[in-house]
Design a protein around this motif. Structure first.
Motif, short mmCIF file in Angstrom:
data_model
loop_
_atom_site.label_atom_id
_atom_site.label_comp_id
_atom_site.label_asym_id
_atom_site.label_seq_id
_atom_site.Cartn_x
_atom_site.Cartn_y
_atom_site.Cartn_z
N LEU A 27 -8.41 3.23 32.01
CA LEU A 27 -7.10 2.62 31.87
C LEU A 27 -6.19 3.51 31.02
N THR A 28 -5.04 3.87 31.59
CA THR A 28 -4.10 4.76 30.91
C THR A 28 -2.70 4.17 30.96
N LEU A 29 -2.02 4.22 29.81
CA LEU A 29 -0.67 3.68 29.72
C LEU A 29 0.21 4.68 28.98
N LEU A 30 1.36 5.01 29.58
CA LEU A 30 2.27 5.99 29.02
C LEU A 30 3.58 5.33 28.60
N ALA A 31 4.24 5.91 27.60
CA ALA A 31 5.58 5.48 27.20
C ALA A 31 6.35 6.71 26.76
N GLU A 32 7.42 7.01 27.49
CA GLU A 32 8.25 8.18 27.20
C GLU A 32 7.41 9.45 27.13
N GLY A 33 6.50 9.55 28.07
CA GLY A 33 5.67 10.74 28.17
C GLY A 33 4.52 10.82 27.19
N ARG A 34 4.36 9.79 26.35
CA ARG A 34 3.29 9.78 25.36
C ARG A 34 2.22 8.77 25.77
N GLU A 35 0.96 9.15 25.61
CA GLU A 35 -0.15 8.26 25.95
C GLU A 35 -0.35 7.23 24.86
N LEU A 36 -0.13 5.96 25.20
CA LEU A 36 -0.45 4.88 24.28
C LEU A 36 -1.90 4.47 24.42
N LEU A 37 -2.41 4.57 25.65
CA LEU A 37 -3.83 4.34 25.94
C LEU A 37 -4.29 5.45 26.87
N ALA A 38 -5.43 6.03 26.58
CA ALA A 38 -5.91 7.16 27.36
C ALA A 38 -7.32 6.92 27.87
N LYS A 39 -7.44 6.64 29.16
CA LYS A 39 -8.73 6.53 29.85
C LYS A 39 -9.68 5.57 29.14
N ILE A 40 -9.23 4.33 28.98
CA ILE A 40 -10.03 3.32 28.30
C ILE A 40 -10.96 2.65 29.30
N SER A 41 -12.25 2.73 29.04
CA SER A 41 -13.25 2.04 29.86
C SER A 41 -14.06 1.11 28.95
N LEU A 42 -14.04 -0.17 29.29
CA LEU A 42 -14.77 -1.15 28.50
C LEU A 42 -15.24 -2.28 29.39
N THR A 43 -16.19 -3.05 28.88
CA THR A 43 -16.73 -4.20 29.60
C THR A 43 -16.91 -5.35 28.61
N VAL A 44 -16.56 -6.56 29.03
CA VAL A 44 -16.82 -7.76 28.24
C VAL A 44 -17.61 -8.72 29.12
#
Length: 264
Positions: A27-44
């Motif tokens: 999971l990756t989330l960008l804002a103004e070209g900056r990574e707020l989340l970078a390749k998040i893999s998790l399980t619950v």
């Protein structure tokens, strides 16, 4: 273009393991070209408490909001159990004292629930006596328990809790974490929680995920608390690693923090 969630292929992974409630892949989330989340893999999984820790600005709340569908993400997948019921406790809400908002009214803000349903969840969180009290008059601990009760109204399979002890005094923190663990046991639900309270939460969770835009380390609390990336992230000297703190005492406190009674 924001990524979509829950393709047929993705859902097959969930149905193959009925215990998995929620899973992310890169999971990756960008804002103004900056990574707020970078390749998040998790399980619950069901019956599991997973706690996300990290410094201010590390993306903890952003991660929860993306998982709940409140904000779009840019790439990766969020995979949920079909028709997953989620109860959400956001960061503390400021209540304007001008508004005549009672606890009972809070419980019905996002849906209509029966008197019995409301009574049951307030009893579960220990605040049934506050049903008719004005919200602005509640202490920090009382308010968070009311909000936790509100999250239970949907009989959730997954509780998502963003700083559940925010505004709670030190003495009430471990009692609130114990309550969350008790609710996990009684409901059989999974819990995904964000917290800053390292000294207490590390003894109140099954798995810890250390976040700083990316996952620095994750695993059982005993292992994470000694991991070099964890120590580096929180500026802890390896010779003075944070001990796992398990809180026990021979008395209980009222939600206001005053001594309530001795436990024999």
């Amino acid at each position: 273009m924001p990524a979509t969630i829950e393709t047929t292929a993705d859902l097959s992974k969930i149905t193959a393991n009925e215990q998995i409630l929620l899973q992310t892949e890169n999971l990756t989330l960008l804002a103004e070209g900056r990574e707020l989340l970078a390749k998040i893999s998790l399980t619950v999984s069901a019956g599991e408490i997973v706690t996300v820790i990290g410094p201010n600005g590390s993306g903890k709340t952003t991660l929860l909001r993306a998982l709940l569908g409140l904000i779009p993400f840019d790439s990766g997948n969020i995979i949920k159990k079909p028709k997953l019921r989620i109860g959400y406790l956001p960061q503390k809400i400021n209540v304007d004292p001008i508004l005549p908002l009672t606890v009972s009214r809070i419980m019905n803000l996002t849906g209509r629930y029966s008197e019995r349903q409301i009574k049951n969840v307030l009893q579960e969180t220990g605040v049934s006596s506050l049903k008719n009290k004005a919200a602005y008059q509640l202490s920090g601990g009382e308010f968070q328990r009311v909000m936790l009760a509100r999250a239970l109204l949907r009989n959730p399979e997954l509780l998502v809790l963003d700083e559940p002890v925010q505004g709670v005094d030190y003495m009430g923190e471990s009692e609130l974490y114990n309550l969350i663990a008790s609710l996990r046991n009684s409901h059989g639900c999974g819990v995904l929680m964000v917290s800053h309270d390292l000294h207490v939460v590390m003894a109140s969770t099954d798995r810890v995920l250390c976040l700083n835009q990316h996952i620095c380390c994750q695993g059982e609390p005993e292992n994470v608390s000694r991991h070099p990336e964890y120590l580096k992230l929180f500026g802890i000297d390896s010779g003075n690693a944070l001990a796992i703190y398990s809180h026990h005492h021979d008395h209980t406190h009222h939600l206001s923090g005053t001594l309530q009674k001795d436990v024999k």
